[in-house]
Design an enzyme around this catalytic site. Structure first.
Site, PDB file in Angstrom:
ATOM      1  N   LYS A 177      51.100  39.050  47.203  1.00  0.00           N
ATOM      2  CA  LYS A 177      50.391  37.761  47.134  1.00  0.00           C
ATOM      3  C   LYS A 177      51.040  36.770  46.163  1.00  0.00           C
ATOM      4  CE  LYS A 177      46.060  39.509  48.876  1.00  0.00           C
ATOM      5  NZ  LYS A 177      44.668  39.869  48.682  1.00  0.00           N
TER       6      LYS A 177
ATOM      7  N   ASP B  34      40.833  34.294  49.805  1.00  0.00           N
ATOM      8  CA  ASP B  34      40.158  35.483  49.265  1.00  0.00           C
ATOM      9  C   ASP B  34      38.874  35.136  48.513  1.00  0.00           C
ATOM     10  OD1 ASP B  34      41.868  37.439  50.186  1.00  0.00           O
ATOM     11  OD2 ASP B  34      43.077  37.495  48.370  1.00  0.00           O
TER      12      ASP B  34
HETATM   13  P1  ATR Z   1      46.993  43.152  44.714  1.00  0.00           P
HETATM   14  O1  ATR Z   1      47.490  42.041  45.591  1.00  0.00           O
HETATM   15  O2  ATR Z   1      46.157  44.167  45.437  1.00  0.00           O
HETATM   16  O3  ATR Z   1      46.318  42.656  43.466  1.00  0.00           O
HETATM   17  P2  ATR Z   1      49.155  43.839  42.977  1.00  0.00           P
HETATM   18  O4  ATR Z   1      49.426  42.402  42.665  1.00  0.00           O
HETATM   19  O5  ATR Z   1      50.292  44.797  43.171  1.00  0.00           O
HETATM   20  O6  ATR Z   1      48.312  43.979  44.294  1.00  0.00           O
HETATM   21  O7  ATR Z   1      48.168  44.399  41.825  1.00  0.00           O
HETATM   22  C1  ATR Z   1      47.701  45.704  41.822  1.00  0.00           C
HETATM   23  C2  ATR Z   1      46.652  45.865  40.724  1.00  0.00           C
HETATM   24  O8  ATR Z   1      46.129  47.193  40.793  1.00  0.00           O
HETATM   25  C3  ATR Z   1      47.199  45.697  39.314  1.00  0.00           C
HETATM   26  O9  ATR Z   1      46.169  45.208  38.485  1.00  0.00           O
HETATM   27  C4  ATR Z   1      47.563  47.138  38.936  1.00  0.00           C
HETATM   28  O10 ATR Z   1      47.607  47.393  37.552  1.00  0.00           O
HETATM   29  P3  ATR Z   1      48.950  47.039  36.689  1.00  0.00           P
HETATM   30  O11 ATR Z   1      48.922  45.560  36.472  1.00  0.00           O
HETATM   31  O12 ATR Z   1      48.797  47.820  35.436  1.00  0.00           O
HETATM   32  O13 ATR Z   1      50.110  47.489  37.529  1.00  0.00           O
HETATM   33  C5  ATR Z   1      46.391  47.866  39.560  1.00  0.00           C
HETATM   34  N1  ATR Z   1      46.665  49.284  39.855  1.00  0.00           N
HETATM   35  C6  ATR Z   1      47.493  49.778  40.803  1.00  0.00           C
HETATM   36  N2  ATR Z   1      47.446  51.136  40.822  1.00  0.00           N
HETATM   37  C7  ATR Z   1      46.567  51.496  39.848  1.00  0.00           C
HETATM   38  C8  ATR Z   1      46.074  52.753  39.367  1.00  0.00           C
HETATM   39  N3  ATR Z   1      46.499  53.910  39.906  1.00  0.00           N
HETATM   40  N4  ATR Z   1      45.156  52.741  38.367  1.00  0.00           N
HETATM   41  C9  ATR Z   1      44.729  51.584  37.838  1.00  0.00           C
HETATM   42  N5  ATR Z   1      45.157  50.359  38.237  1.00  0.00           N
HETATM   43  C10 ATR Z   1      46.059  50.316  39.234  1.00  0.00           C
END
Ligand code: ATR
Length: 281
Positions: A74, A111
């Site tokens: 995004k 969204d």
């Molecule tokens: P989206 O468009 O779904 O927001 P993204 O921009 O890749 O996708 O963001 C993913 C989010 O999920 C982030 O906040 C990520 O945390 P980080 O900023 O620390 O990377 C979070 N996230 C992904 N996997 C996770 C996990 N296993 N536990 C906790 N947070 C997670």
């Protein structure tokens, strides 16, 4: 500006993500197209972050008229397009791209409208004065912050695995209301009225480890993720005795209807799709 059209052939749309095979968007847009008599096809495009720019531009030069954008693209999509709607500009995240005849790629973000429509219209929740916790600080969280803060919430806390990202995101929206960021372990009560899971953790079958005391028996726990059966987040919410634990089907359908409106100039009725999903999912 009107989206580009070719006479005769079905116009092409789709959703780009990685992974994307779990997406119900083709089903939803298929129902919208049928009910509004629009001649279009809607496909899944699994594209990795390394190839995002190149492959998305290839789709548009190959005749695709519009794309939905899901994780993790995004924010990259906001950088790719040459124009942003005000709400996408504010979010710095794009979930909908429209390709116009003059070759403009317009990035929008539906969204926030999808989430608030589901909370307010479908679930009858009044958001003013609520204490809200958002888990995650990626593209999904970005898209919903401004529309939520416009509801005059009492406070918003963003909690993220990487605390600095939560703090940075809170600072970006601090002009709109009381908003802060922290890590999961720094969270504490009193319980929140609304907890929104905007992490992608459930795709890995995970749920961030959260302290007790964040939930009371009227707390609404809303998972932006969706799928058949309980998610790790809705399972956690139930274990904490939340008043309601809800998956994001409604948000998905409402944001899709707004994308459809941008592409086709028609906002399809969402009720039949919500009913079909309630039966099937
Ligand atoms: P989206 O468009 O779904 O927001 P993204 O921009 O890749 O996708 O963001 C993913 C989010 O999920 C982030 O906040 C990520 O945390 P980080 O900023 O620390 O990377 C979070 N996230 C992904 N996997 C996770 C996990 N296993 N536990 C906790 N947070 C997670």
């Amino acid at each position: 500006m009107t989206p580009t059209r070719e006479a005769g052939a079905a116009d092409q749309y789709g959703v780009v993500g990685h992974p994307v095979s779990h997406s119900w968007s083709p089903f939803i847009h298929g129902m919208f197209a049928k009910s509004s008599a629009q001649h279009l096809v809607y496909r899944l495009f699994d594209i990795t972050p390394e190839n995002f720019r190149r492959d998305v531009l290839k789709l548009f030069t190959g005749g695709v008229r519009g794309l939905n954008v899901t994780l993790p693209h995004k924010q990259a999509a906001a950088e790719l397009v040459n124009e942003l709607t005000p709400r996408a500009q504010r979010a710095q995240a794009v979930n909908t791209i429209a390709f116009f005849e003059d070759t403009t790629l317009l990035g929008d973000n539906t969204d926030g409208l999808g989430l608030t429509a589901d909370l307010e219209r479908n679930m009858k929740i009044r958001l003013a004065d609520k204490r809200v916790l958002i888990l995650g600080a990626g593209g999904a969280a970005r898209g919903v912050l401004a529309p939520l803060l416009e509801r005059e919430l009492r406070t918003v806390m963003i909690a993220n695995r990487t605390p600095a990202k939560a703090q940075g995101l809170a600072a970006e929206f601090a002009d709109m209301g009381a908003i802060n960021g922290c890590g999961f372990s720094e969270l504490s009560g009193p319980p929140y009225d609304l907890i929104i899971n905007a992490t992608s953790a459930s795709l890995q079958g995970e749920m961030p480890l959260l302290p007790d005391g964040l939930v009371h028996d009227e707390t609404v726990c809303y998972d932006m993720a969706y799928g058949r059966g309980p998610t790790p987040f809705t399972t956690w919410a139930k274990s904490q005795h939340a008043g309601r634990a809800v998956k994001g089907w409604g948000m998905l359908v409402e944001q899709a209807a707004e994308s459809f409106l941008l592409w086709r100039g028609i906002r399809p009725h969402t009720e039949p799709v919500l009913e079909a999903l309630a039966k099937d999912a």
